[in-house]
Enzyme design. Structure first.
Site, PDB file in Angstrom:
ATOM      1  N   SER A 153     -35.711  14.328   2.425  1.00  0.00           N
ATOM      2  CA  SER A 153     -35.384  14.309   0.988  1.00  0.00           C
ATOM      3  C   SER A 153     -34.706  15.614   0.594  1.00  0.00           C
ATOM      4  CB  SER A 153     -36.668  14.159   0.170  1.00  0.00           C
ATOM      5  OG  SER A 153     -36.395  14.325  -1.214  1.00  0.00           O
ATOM      6  N   TYR A 166     -44.908  17.502  -1.982  1.00  0.00           N
ATOM      7  CA  TYR A 166     -43.964  16.539  -1.401  1.00  0.00           C
ATOM      8  C   TYR A 166     -42.782  17.302  -0.777  1.00  0.00           C
ATOM      9  CZ  TYR A 166     -40.472  12.750  -1.306  1.00  0.00           C
ATOM     10  OH  TYR A 166     -39.522  11.842  -0.922  1.00  0.00           O
TER      11      TYR A 166
HETATM   12  N1  NAP Z   1     -36.955   6.874  -3.765  1.00  0.00           N
HETATM   13  C1  NAP Z   1     -36.529   8.127  -3.752  1.00  0.00           C
HETATM   14  O1  NAP Z   1     -36.091   8.675  -4.784  1.00  0.00           O
HETATM   15  C2  NAP Z   1     -36.525   8.921  -2.470  1.00  0.00           C
HETATM   16  C3  NAP Z   1     -35.781  10.121  -2.447  1.00  0.00           C
HETATM   17  C4  NAP Z   1     -35.779  10.884  -1.288  1.00  0.00           C
HETATM   18  C5  NAP Z   1     -36.480  10.460  -0.179  1.00  0.00           C
HETATM   19  N2  NAP Z   1     -37.214   9.304  -0.221  1.00  0.00           N
HETATM   20  C6  NAP Z   1     -37.972   8.936   0.979  1.00  0.00           C
HETATM   21  O2  NAP Z   1     -37.519   7.672   1.432  1.00  0.00           O
HETATM   22  C7  NAP Z   1     -38.598   7.015   2.104  1.00  0.00           C
HETATM   23  C8  NAP Z   1     -38.732   5.608   1.545  1.00  0.00           C
HETATM   24  O3  NAP Z   1     -39.089   5.709   0.175  1.00  0.00           O
HETATM   25  P1  NAP Z   1     -38.797   4.578  -0.904  1.00  0.00           P
HETATM   26  O4  NAP Z   1     -38.081   5.210  -2.000  1.00  0.00           O
HETATM   27  O5  NAP Z   1     -38.210   3.404  -0.216  1.00  0.00           O
HETATM   28  O6  NAP Z   1     -40.280   4.331  -1.432  1.00  0.00           O
HETATM   29  P2  NAP Z   1     -41.273   3.089  -1.336  1.00  0.00           P
HETATM   30  O7  NAP Z   1     -40.579   1.836  -1.683  1.00  0.00           O
HETATM   31  O8  NAP Z   1     -42.470   3.517  -2.105  1.00  0.00           O
HETATM   32  O9  NAP Z   1     -41.605   3.049   0.226  1.00  0.00           O
HETATM   33  C9  NAP Z   1     -42.534   3.861   0.864  1.00  0.00           C
HETATM   34  C10 NAP Z   1     -43.106   3.033   1.994  1.00  0.00           C
HETATM   35  O10 NAP Z   1     -43.922   3.840   2.816  1.00  0.00           O
HETATM   36  C11 NAP Z   1     -45.026   3.022   3.191  1.00  0.00           C
HETATM   37  N3  NAP Z   1     -46.154   3.835   3.617  1.00  0.00           N
HETATM   38  C12 NAP Z   1     -46.713   4.867   2.958  1.00  0.00           C
HETATM   39  N4  NAP Z   1     -47.741   5.348   3.672  1.00  0.00           N
HETATM   40  C13 NAP Z   1     -47.829   4.568   4.787  1.00  0.00           C
HETATM   41  C14 NAP Z   1     -48.712   4.556   5.897  1.00  0.00           C
HETATM   42  N5  NAP Z   1     -49.710   5.431   6.020  1.00  0.00           N
HETATM   43  N6  NAP Z   1     -48.521   3.612   6.858  1.00  0.00           N
HETATM   44  C15 NAP Z   1     -47.529   2.715   6.761  1.00  0.00           C
HETATM   45  N7  NAP Z   1     -46.674   2.678   5.721  1.00  0.00           N
HETATM   46  C16 NAP Z   1     -46.832   3.596   4.746  1.00  0.00           C
HETATM   47  C17 NAP Z   1     -45.349   2.227   1.942  1.00  0.00           C
HETATM   48  O11 NAP Z   1     -46.142   1.117   2.272  1.00  0.00           O
HETATM   49  P3  NAP Z   1     -47.007   0.324   1.149  1.00  0.00           P
HETATM   50  O12 NAP Z   1     -46.023  -0.615   0.502  1.00  0.00           O
HETATM   51  O13 NAP Z   1     -48.047  -0.345   1.956  1.00  0.00           O
HETATM   52  O14 NAP Z   1     -47.547   1.361   0.206  1.00  0.00           O
HETATM   53  C18 NAP Z   1     -43.936   1.843   1.497  1.00  0.00           C
HETATM   54  O15 NAP Z   1     -43.491   0.696   2.168  1.00  0.00           O
HETATM   55  C19 NAP Z   1     -39.835   7.886   1.916  1.00  0.00           C
HETATM   56  O16 NAP Z   1     -40.044   8.668   3.064  1.00  0.00           O
HETATM   57  C20 NAP Z   1     -39.450   8.766   0.743  1.00  0.00           C
HETATM   58  O17 NAP Z   1     -40.148  10.003   0.765  1.00  0.00           O
HETATM   59  C21 NAP Z   1     -37.227   8.521  -1.350  1.00  0.00           C
END
Ligand code: NAP
Length: 260
Positions: A153, A166
């Protein structure tokens, strides 16, 4: 700011790309997998929520994936990683790309008061990803091929008071990815550090102004291209590269007074 490592195409032409996805129910991962499915990729999907995982898998089959298999796993359990990876790679009969997407935003105010909360953020976003990458990198080095694409990120580029737990987890991850790349690039293995700015997904839907965040499909398209072109680092949307360059260069005596 986005950079290509010059290693050429991700795999030989002809057969479907074999992709392992960790955290496959993530909003960003799901959108990316839809694009890979439309190209006929073979996918092995790992997530902890079995119902959501089954729905994602069914959707990707309909969209054209040539093969979809799944495993339900809580990726916080690092002891299960070697067995899980062996199973996934056997199921795919190889692996061209591993896409690591799982992560949590966490609760910054609670993490400031309670180290158990802070530790959970560091464990899911950093420790569990490092565990996976350790096994995956060694697999790829043995074969002198593979792309390890990891969602870090922009928050890792500089600590801010609003989300420094984070941010610290992603900063550690970015440092790890840099060192791992320095070790394995010469073995033909690509380490792609994906640094999104704020994206509209379940992770950010509660945030003020989230309607203005980047569209997940735009982000997914850039990630697919970065994997194809074997980038080292992807800022997405691209303007986050120059933005973070400026933020990183604000003198600390000024930065510490800002409300970020
Ligand atoms: N959205 C943003 O603005 C943003 C910006 C920068 C980076 N990111 C990064 O991009 C990645 C994806 O994020 P997203 O935005 O797509 O968010 P999201 O839709 O909330 O996805 C996060 C995923 O991680 C899974 N997860 C969390 N802990 C876990 C565990 N212990 N075991 C297995 N699965 C687990 C969650 O599963 P559950 O559905 O079961 O909870 C969910 O599917 C993350 O690493 C996040 O930090 C996001």
């Amino acid at each position: 700011m986005n950079s290509n490592n010059g290693n050429g195409a991700a795999r030989s032409q002809g057969e479907p790309m074999k992709i392992l996805v960790l955290g496959a129910t993530s909003g960003i991962a799901e959108a990316t997998c839809r694009l890979w499915a439309a190209r006929g990729a073979s996918l092995f999907l790992v997530a902890r929520n079995s119902e959501k995982l089954a729905a994602v898998a069914a959707d990707l089959k309909v969209r054209g994936a040539s093969y979809v298999d799944t495993a339900v796993a809580d990726l916080d359990d690092t002891s299960s990683h070697p067995t899980l990876l062996t199973h996934a790679i056997n199921s795919l009969t190889g692996m061209d790309v591993a896409y690591l997407a799982h992560g949590i935003l966490g609760d910054q105010p609670r993490a400031e008061q309670d180290f158990v909360v802070a530790e959970q953020i560091l464990h899911t976003n950093f420790v569990s990803v490092v565990s996976m990458l350790t096994w995956l990198a060694n697999y790829c080095v043995q074969r002198h091929s593979g792309v390890l694409a990891v969602l870090s990120s922009v928050a890792g580029d500089r600590g801010r008071k609003s989300n420094y737990l984070y941010g610290a987890s992603k900063a550690g991850l970015s440092a790890f990815l840099g060192g791992l790349r320095n070790r394995v690039d010469r073995e033909g293995v690509t380490i792609l550090n994906i640094k999104p700015g704020p994206v509209k997904t379940g992770m950010t839907s509660h945030m003020k102004g989230s309607e203005k965040f980047a569209d997940v499909n735009v982000v997914a398209k850039a990630i697919v291209k970065a994997v194809d072109k074997r980038y080292d680092v992807l800022y997405v949307p691209f303007q986050w590269g120059p933005i973070m360059f400026v933020i990183q260069h604000i003198p600390e005596r000024i930065f510490k007074k800002l409300n970020l």
